[in-house]
Design a protein around this motif. Structure first.
Motif, PDB file in Angstrom:
ATOM      1  N   ALA A 187       0.831  -1.215   0.000  1.00 16.25           N
ATOM      2  CA  ALA A 187       0.000   0.000   0.000  1.00 16.25           C
ATOM      3  C   ALA A 187       0.860   1.256   0.000  1.00 16.25           C
ATOM      4  CB  ALA A 187      -0.928  -0.020   1.220  1.00 16.25           C
ATOM      5  N   THR A 188       1.971   1.229   0.749  1.00 17.18           N
ATOM      6  CA  THR A 188       2.839   2.414   0.796  1.00 17.18           C
ATOM      7  C   THR A 188       3.421   2.732  -0.573  1.00 17.18           C
ATOM      8  OG1 THR A 188       3.387   2.040   3.111  1.00 17.18           O
ATOM      9  CG2 THR A 188       4.934   3.358   1.856  1.00 17.18           C
ATOM     10  N   GLU A 189       3.684   1.696  -1.382  1.00 19.61           N
ATOM     11  CA  GLU A 189       4.189   1.912  -2.743  1.00 19.61           C
ATOM     12  C   GLU A 189       3.136   2.584  -3.625  1.00 19.61           C
ATOM     13  OE1 GLU A 189       6.754  -2.241  -2.401  1.00 19.61           O
ATOM     14  OE2 GLU A 189       5.055  -2.100  -3.784  1.00 19.61           O
ATOM     15  N   MET A 190       1.867   2.347  -3.306  1.00 21.34           N
ATOM     16  CA  MET A 190       0.782   2.816  -4.172  1.00 21.34           C
ATOM     17  C   MET A 190       0.303   4.228  -3.840  1.00 21.34           C
ATOM     18  SD  MET A 190       0.460   0.180  -6.094  1.00 21.34           S
ATOM     19  CE  MET A 190      -1.017   0.653  -6.983  1.00 21.34           C
ATOM     20  N   ILE A 191       0.433   4.609  -2.578  1.00 17.35           N
ATOM     21  CA  ILE A 191      -0.170   5.860  -2.112  1.00 17.35           C
ATOM     22  C   ILE A 191       0.244   7.087  -2.916  1.00 17.35           C
ATOM     23  CG2 ILE A 191      -0.088   7.500  -0.161  1.00 17.35           C
ATOM     24  CD1 ILE A 191      -0.436   5.101   1.711  1.00 17.35           C
ATOM     25  N   PRO A 192       1.544   7.285  -3.255  1.00 24.92           N
ATOM     26  CA  PRO A 192       1.933   8.536  -3.935  1.00 24.92           C
ATOM     27  C   PRO A 192       1.316   8.727  -5.313  1.00 24.92           C
ATOM     28  CG  PRO A 192       3.848   7.490  -2.916  1.00 24.92           C
ATOM     29  CD  PRO A 192       2.727   6.499  -2.848  1.00 24.92           C
ATOM     30  N   LEU A 193       0.788   7.652  -5.929  1.00 25.74           N
ATOM     31  CA  LEU A 193       0.234   7.790  -7.271  1.00 25.74           C
ATOM     32  C   LEU A 193      -0.945   8.756  -7.304  1.00 25.74           C
ATOM     33  CD1 LEU A 193       1.984   5.204  -7.579  1.00 25.74           C
ATOM     34  CD2 LEU A 193       0.274   4.383  -9.191  1.00 25.74           C
ATOM     35  N   SER A 194      -1.634   8.914  -6.198  1.00 28.86           N
ATOM     36  CA  SER A 194      -2.807   9.791  -6.152  1.00 28.86           C
ATOM     37  C   SER A 194      -2.452  11.238  -5.828  1.00 28.86           C
ATOM     38  CB  SER A 194      -3.805   9.270  -5.113  1.00 28.86           C
ATOM     39  OG  SER A 194      -4.217   7.957  -5.394  1.00 28.86           O
ATOM     40  N   TRP A 195      -1.218  11.512  -5.440  1.00 23.67           N
ATOM     41  CA  TRP A 195      -0.832  12.868  -5.073  1.00 23.67           C
ATOM     42  C   TRP A 195      -0.827  13.774  -6.301  1.00 23.67           C
ATOM     43  CZ3 TRP A 195       4.091  11.454  -1.745  1.00 23.67           C
ATOM     44  CH2 TRP A 195       3.663  10.822  -0.565  1.00 23.67           C
TER      45      TRP A 195
END
Length: 956
Positions: A516-524
């Motif tokens: 999940a931590t790898e995925m989170i920045p994609l929405s920033w």
């Protein structure tokens, strides 16, 4: 333990599921130490002596902090650059429930249809949306990007017209008003296979019977809307075909390509709710006339029936056709952009036809207002007919650029014109700011713009105004509240098995944890809203991530330079082969065109080679699965004068570290060739060996396998290539970077936004964690092999009896002993709550199991227990206890409708059918349909949502 230290890095232990079970796993495999197993598995001659040069691991919290700081180095300007990329608003219900939902982004490609009905329905919606908007009856379930879709259309036409070896119509016309990146990529693709691309103005093109087809853009690169009917007729009159690049939002207002006579329509679905992401990932769309249903590239979702006669969806016709046709394939498409296609489809479900038209009309009205106001200031708007884009003539481009940058605005600049593309996010205030920028460039001040909401769209000619209906199916007209939309999305998710259900043990596909931590920045927003053609200094954050990740990958592969452009593994293959081809041309050996490919290679390998203008020579395999070195040497000698190189997979596709791999590389180099290494199995190499150490000159990496990018139900993927220094000048380039080199994808860094995932993966594991991941991938595979080999024959192992990160279970004997085939076992695994391993590849009648490092011992055991229980079910057929044709395997999978039916006339219990082991009772996953009938689906191809009457007929 010092509790006052900074956050401890728990990520490696959370990523590597069996880290705490090492002793138990080793005991079963017969080894005392993990190092001993690795030494017995990987030949000493290729073992890496030094440690990886990757920074020390950071915690998840620290990684997010660092990435936030990096993201803020990107400058989010208002982008009116256009050129196929537009800002958009992702509905929150789609953002949260699909884009950020592991139930959607961790699914595998829907080859097992019975546990994929949710995403298959969504992709059917996508096909329906594309077919309706383009006015063509056949659509696929997405391609990689708009430019590569154009190349697929060109290739399809070329092979359709020139069906014999004698090429009578080699020329392809491309209108000047096509996007620049598309034109560049067409040249890249055309040259190796002998297509002559001719650029010109469609209005005065000298078309004759040497042309097999043409490409036009509607609306054009400059935004103009042209009536192409006469030109299309001209192409048809010489036996050619026409592909039309187009825009989905514009088609809600414009006459669709199919009604104009186009044979193919394609483009990008990005502006349907998919963030810019510095170029991707974005689903391309592709629709065609029915004549091309046997040759359309990519995947088609079709309607069939299951064993009970109920409606069921599946992938139809040309699915993975390159694996079947190999060197005779006309496309190497493997990865699609399924996750992004699903987002675009849901965007249409969310807005419906009226909502989409309102967005389009508002965008067109704002563009019309802008054109009028700029005209009032004295600027010439070149295109009179337009949808969302105008080109403005000015001799003072620099002044406009300076003013725009001061206002944090980006336009599309050429020598004497400025392109302005508006989109869904544009407001009246934005239009006022744009007008002010132009006014300031001529020393005037403007503070007001007249907006007429009732104005007619006279910028769209009446002869090209859409009159036909679209998106009439109930699915696009039912889900208007967020509650309805959320429940619809959830209802589809519930039909699909993904990594949040159970392990997916697909050999060669490496379905590992997507943290999940790898995925989170994609929405920033500072990552998601960057245009791929924005000035480089506005993307400093992306440049840092790309530069650092490139360095990591070069070190991991032992090679010298990296290109991040290929946006799929197969595109990486193609780019690597082009680098080899162009190197030979540059060194005066352009005649070298023979590629040696082992029979066991991935099907995309020979397909990619042919697309790169190579001649494929197949090399035999030995009984133990190894490459036949004698045959390899003989064929290298035979083709020495023309040898371009070889394509090998390492460890081999059979899951073996072949001891003679360095000798094979040496043979190729001795004969003047180059070594391409397919990086599909890099998950068994990282930190322990490397392509450079083995002897490779170029290697592509599947970031959606080894480096943790999610598979997304069939895409996105990334396939960057690393090369030795002598091949570096021949890596792909891009016009937007000004490097003068040819491109292989539409955007300069492919699907740049998902590089963040692999960057985070490397940073949180660090050198030791990356190496440990490889070691435990190998340990887990050998543990499962040890548990299963007493019940099932294991097809290939190394001379020491070990496997790499995957192994092949031979199921062929059971066809003779019990009439049970690999498909029966694959479907029965669904009743146990598991996705089948890779089936019948690379050997028909087998399954290939790859557990990855991410699964814990309990999950590995559950899977092994399931296969061991299935072996007992096979034994029951073998010894006559169970019926040979009416048994729990032949009838699998069992749906809840079958299990709960009033009548049960099968010779085994409901309990055995649905709950064969105790663990299944605790977390039962129900396949939503029974075994799907493939033949019915292919013979009666239906690839769009059926009309309501079809459902009524089914009920009656």
């Amino acid at each position: 333990m010092n509790l006052f230290q900074s956050q401890s890095n728990e990520f490696p232990a959370r990523h590597i599921g069996t880290l705490s079970s090492t002793k138990e796993l080793l005991a079963v495999t017969g080894y005392k130490r993990l190092e001993e197993l690795i030494d017995r598995t990987i030949p000493a001659s290729i073992r890496k002596k030094d440690e990886l040069s990757v920074p020390d691991a950071v915690s998840e919290a620290q990684l997010l902090k660092e990435l936030k700081e990096i993201s803020l180095k990107n400058k989010v300007f208002r982008n009116y650059i256009g050129q196929g990329y537009y800002d958009t608003i992702t509905p929150s219900v789609i953002l949260r429930n699909i884009f950020e939902n592991p139930g959607w982004y961790t699914q595998y490609t829907p080859y097992q249809a019975e546990i994929s009905q949710g995403r298959l329905e969504s992709l059917l919606n996508y096909q329906t949306m594309i077919s309706d908007l383009t006015g063509l009856p056949l659509a696929n379930a997405s391609l990689l990007d708009e430019a590569t879709a154009a190349a697929e259309a060109m290739n399809m036409f070329f092979h359709h017209v020139n069906r014999t070896e004698q090429i009578n119509q080699p020329r392809f016309f491309v209108d000047n008003n096509v996007f620049r990146q598309t034109k560049d990529l067409l040249i890249t693709r055309a040259n190796p296979i002998g297509i002559e691309v001719v650029f010109g103005d469609y209005r005065n093109a000298a078309i004759d019977n040497s042309y097999f087809g043409a490409l036009i853009q509607y609306p054009g690169e400059d935004g103009s809307i042209e009536d192409f009917r006469s030109f299309i007729n001209t192409i048809h009159s010489v036996g050619g075909y026409v592909a039309m690049a187009t825009d989905l939002l514009a088609l809600t207002l414009l006459t669709p390509p199919g009604e104009l006579g186009a044979d193919v329509a394609f483009g990008s679905a990005q502006r349907f709710g998919v963030p810019l992401g510095y170029g991707g990932p974005h689903a391309a769309f592709f629709s065609a006339k029915d004549d091309f249903k046997r040759s359309i590239p990519g995947r088609i979702i079709g309607v069939s029936v299951d064993a009970a006669g109920n409606r069921a969806l599946r992938m139809a016709l040309q699915t993975r056709e390159q694996h079947i046709k190999r060197e005779k394939a006309t496309s190497n498409i493997c990865t699609a952009q399924a996750l992004l296609a699903n987002m675009a489809a849901m965007y249409a479900v969310y807005h419906g036809p009226a909502g989409l038209r309102n967005i389009a009309k508002r965008t067109a009205l704002l563009t019309r207002t802008l054109a009028i106001e700029l005209g009032n200031l004295g600027f010439e708007v070149i295109n009179q007919n337009f949808f969302d884009t105008i080109h403005v003539s000015t001799n003072n481009v620099d002044a406009v650029r300076e003013n725009a940058l001061n206002q944090q605005i980006n336009f599309y600049y050429s020598e004497n014109t400025i392109g302005i593309s508006l989109d869904e996010t544009t407001t009246q205030s934005d239009v006022l700011d744009i007008v002010s920028v132009f006014a300031a460039s001529i020393g005037e001040d403007t503070s007001s713009v007249i907006f007429d909401n009732e104005a007619s769209l006279d910028n769209i000619p009446s002869s090209l105004t859409r009159t036909s209906l679209y998106l009439t199916h109930p699915v696009f007209n039912s889900h208007r509240s967020e509650s309805q939309m959320m429940r619809y999305i959830k209802s589809l998710e519930n039909k699909d098995l993904s990594l949040n259900t159970s392990m997916i043990s697909l050999g060669s596909c490496t379905m590992k944890l997507n943290a999940a931590t790898e995925m989170i920045p994609l929405s920033w927003s500072h990552f998601s809203r960057i245009h791929p053609f924005a000035p480089v200094d506005q993307a400093a954050g992306y440049q840092q991530v790309i530069s650092e990740l490139s360095a990591f990958l070069c070190n991991i592969t032992g090679l010298d330079a990296c290109s991040m452009q290929p946006n799929s593994g197969a595109q990486g293959e193609y780019a690597g082969l082009l680098a080899i081809r162009n190197y030979h041309i540059a060194t005066g050996h352009g005649h070298r065109n023979v590629i040696l490919i082992p029979i066991s290679a991935h099907g995309t390998n020979p397909a990619s080679a042919v697309m790169a203008g190579m001649k494929v020579v197949v090399v035999k395999a030995l009984e133990n699965g190894y490459i036949d070195v004698d045959d390899f040497k003989a064929k290298a000698e035979q083709h020495s004068a023309n040898l371009a190189g070889t394509m090998i997979t390492y460890p081999s596709t059979y899951g073996i570290f072949e001891e003679g791999v360095k000798d094979i590389c040496d043979v190729v180099h001795q004969h003047g060739g180059q070594v391409y290494l397919d990086g599909a199995n890099m998950n068994a190499q990282v930190g322990l060996t490397s392509p450079g150490l083995i002897g490779a000159d170029v290697c592509h990496l599947n970031l959606h396998k080894t480096f943790a990018i999610p598979h997304g139900g069939g895409g996105p993927g990334m396939g960057p290539i690393c090369v030795k220094s002598h091949l570096a000048p021949h890596l792909p380039g891009h016009w937007s970077l000004g490097d003068g080199k040819s491109a292989v994808s539409a955007a300069p860094y492919g699907s740049a936004s998902i590089l963040l995932i692999s960057y985070a993966y490397c940073r949180m594991l660090g050198a030791s964690g990356l190496k440990a991941s490889t070691e435990y991938a190998i340990l887990n595979a050998n543990y499962m092999k040890a548990r299963l080999e007493s019940a099932y024959p294991i097809l290939y192992t190394s001379h020491n009896g070990t496997c790499a990160h995957e192994f092949i279970v031979d199921l062929r004997p059971f066809k003779t002993s019990a009439g049970i085939e690999a498909e029966d076992i694959a479907k029965r695994l669904m009743d146990y709550g598991f996705h089948a391993p890779t089936m019948s590849f690379p050997v028909p009648g087998t399954i290939m199991i790859e557990p990855t490092e991410s699964e814990d011992k309990a999950e590995l055991d559950r899977f092994c227990d399931a296969l061991l229980a299935i072996r007992e079910e096979i034994a029951a057929v073998e010894n006559g206890t169970a019926d040979k044709t009416n048994n729990v395997l032949k009838n699998a999978p069992h749906t809840q409708f079958v299990i709960t039916a009033d009548e049960w006339q099968r010779p085994y219990s409901r309990q055995q059918a649905a709950f064969p082991l105790d663990y299944v009772k605790e977390n039962k996953f129900w396949p939503s349909v029974g075994r799907v009938n493939n033949t019915v689906g292919d013979r009666n191809l239906i690839c769009t949502c059926e009309p309501v009457s079809a459902y009524e007929e089914a009920v009656s």
